[in-house]
Enzyme design. Sequence first.
Site, short mmCIF file in Angstrom:
data_model
loop_
_atom_site.label_atom_id
_atom_site.label_comp_id
_atom_site.label_asym_id
_atom_site.label_seq_id
_atom_site.Cartn_x
_atom_site.Cartn_y
_atom_site.Cartn_z
CB THR A 34 -0.91 -0.01 1.24
OG1 THR A 34 -1.72 -1.18 1.19
CG2 THR A 34 -1.80 1.23 1.29
CB CYS A 69 29.07 5.52 10.12
SG CYS A 69 29.74 4.16 11.07
#
Lengths: 393, 354
Positions: A242, A330
Amino acid sequence: MTTDRIYLDYSASTPVDGRVLEAMLPYFQQHFGNPSSIHRFGQRAEGAVESSREQMAAALNCQPHEIVFTSCGSESDNLALRGAALAARQQRGANHILISPVEHHAVARTAEQLAEVFGFEVERLPVDEYGRVSPQEVARRLRPDTAVVSIIHANNEIGTLNPIAEIGALCRQRGIPLHTDAVQSGAHFPLDVAALNVDLLSLGAHKFYGPKGVGALYVREGTPLLPTQTGGSQELGRRAGTQNVPYIVGMATAFALVQQEHAERAAHERALRDRIIGRVLEEIPAARLTGHPEERLPNHASFVFRGVDGNQLLILLDAAGFACSSGSACKTGNPEPSEVLTAIGLPRAWALGSLRVTVGKDTRPEEVERFLDALPELVEKARLHNGEHGESP
Amino acid sequence: MSGGVDSSVAAALLKEQGYNVIGMMLRLWSEPGRESENRCCTLDSMSLARRIAARLDIPFYAVDARQVFRQTVVEAFIDGYTQGITPNPCLVCNRKIRWGFLLEQALALGADYLATGHYARLRTAQSEATGETAPVQLLKGRDEGKDQSYVLHVLNQRQLRRALFPVGEYTKEEVRQMARDFNLPVASRADSQDLCFLGEGTYAEFLERNAPAVKRPGPILNTRGEVIGEHRGLAFYTIGQRRGLGIAAAEPLYVKEKDLARNALVVAPRAELGSQTLLAAEVNWIRGEAPPAPFRAEVKIRYKARPAWATVTPLPENRVRVQFDQPLRDITPGQAAVFYQGEVCLGGGLIQQP
């Protein structure tokens, strides 16, 4: 701890534009229907998705049915590479994948998996000192059994732009699909997929003042693509699930704003970026600009400092109230030099000390000046400290 | 911060007391391929620590210490075993990593103190006459069963003046309760007793993989010098050990000592074990200097050992002789002897080969 923090990490993410948020809000509660439903609720939601598709297509100079909505730039990269590679193998037995060594992990790791699990031969192109791929090098390596070529449009770590249109023309002559990750460049330039000669192009909304959790993939009509997420027939069977209606509306609104405002945004950002590059190179010893000096993102300044612990520099900057990045988001403090900086030939002592400063449409000149005033001392702190791990006196 | 209950509550307490708190986590070294087994710093515990920091609304940074940890702590561990002693890597880690590397990082960030979740306390007596600050004293944690002053005896005054041990005033049970009261999503894992980098294996398995030189078989001798068996390598035995010797004898035999010169393991029946003296070197005195005269103290010869009464005689070159009132069976070279007067930790040193 400073309370008025200065955000200089717009290549990592951007705040949602107020106009974008406003466009999204009706689709959470008022027009909440499932776009696949037959009733009027569904029709209203479907209408929003399809208008968004038209908006995206108009901006990219393509047909609406060539747009696939996804959950993010990384998903777009995954679908493009895996979907095109597997389809090319299925249809013509193709077995060769050509990528640059400066791809985002979403492309590089997907290519590695295609090699390890599916047995593809992955070849990496050379790049010059700026991280640029030469079209001639691509031409030399294209083979009849090349499944897909993927070259990043603008690298996230060093900001360099690749000559995608030229590369695309070469690929098209030989009938090999070309994918480009335009997640960074889509936030700054009008992208014309016809002029770029690409067959697949990835976008992620949160880089251009849209929400996180939504992206798009342009798939040129006729490009073989095996869906990687199967199920319902949404997105013309290319991506089941969806549709995320409010976020798709948000992305299309934000992307339309890029088209309207890119010139003034870029002018504003470029002035700040050049100020940053100028002062850093002038005031900080043993500093180098990474990436191309001109052919780069207008908001993007990236450096390496010799003998500096890049992670520590980021922590020091944050403690001083400045949010920057080393190149990719990171947080585990990994001290390995990045693959991109290694690919452009930087030695370890330089590559570990990387810093990316990226400005945005709302960055103010005085914020940049405050940052530039503070930076030299913090770089020296991270430089001195580095390696002094002995016993305290 | 490790994601565990002690460091998390320490951070919460400081925040509550109005400190400007920064969370830091050390990424320590694991054997390649065994990172997920590390007992204190897996990616899981990092994400947990991050969640706790977010709950407390404090910044959080992971600091990579893998290389320096490998070069100092693990290297010393392997060297120690290769030389035949039983090293205590936690002591090296506390001195060089936590209160060396990490403290320097914290100070570089502009921090005034480095706080940890250790069960220990500090006391600073102010001399009113001179206005000078007296040396900081290191005290046992309020919870004697959890006291960690043993591993902190290596700290000097500069380090101690920068140290805060917020949970040292509480019992473990109180700390657990506070974690619930603060609504912290801490790990419910067992207290870490073993070395973080050993993961799920034993130290012997680790040594076999990383220091094959320790597999050096030699004779097992009785106290009369007669060969009564063969050992696999001195590193695989500890003083006082009974099991695993593989010798049939009339009465149970225990490891009495390691004769490094002859690569021999000396065993004896229980009655012949034990020694009443030890020599310790590299002594660190918490107050910064050795006491001028011999003194009475309770001495711990291992982290979990029961304190034993002794007379401690300071010697030149940062050494001491410890004369115990009663013989002790497991005085182990490489471990630390740590001296206490009541709750005050005076310092300690590394037990030498007899």
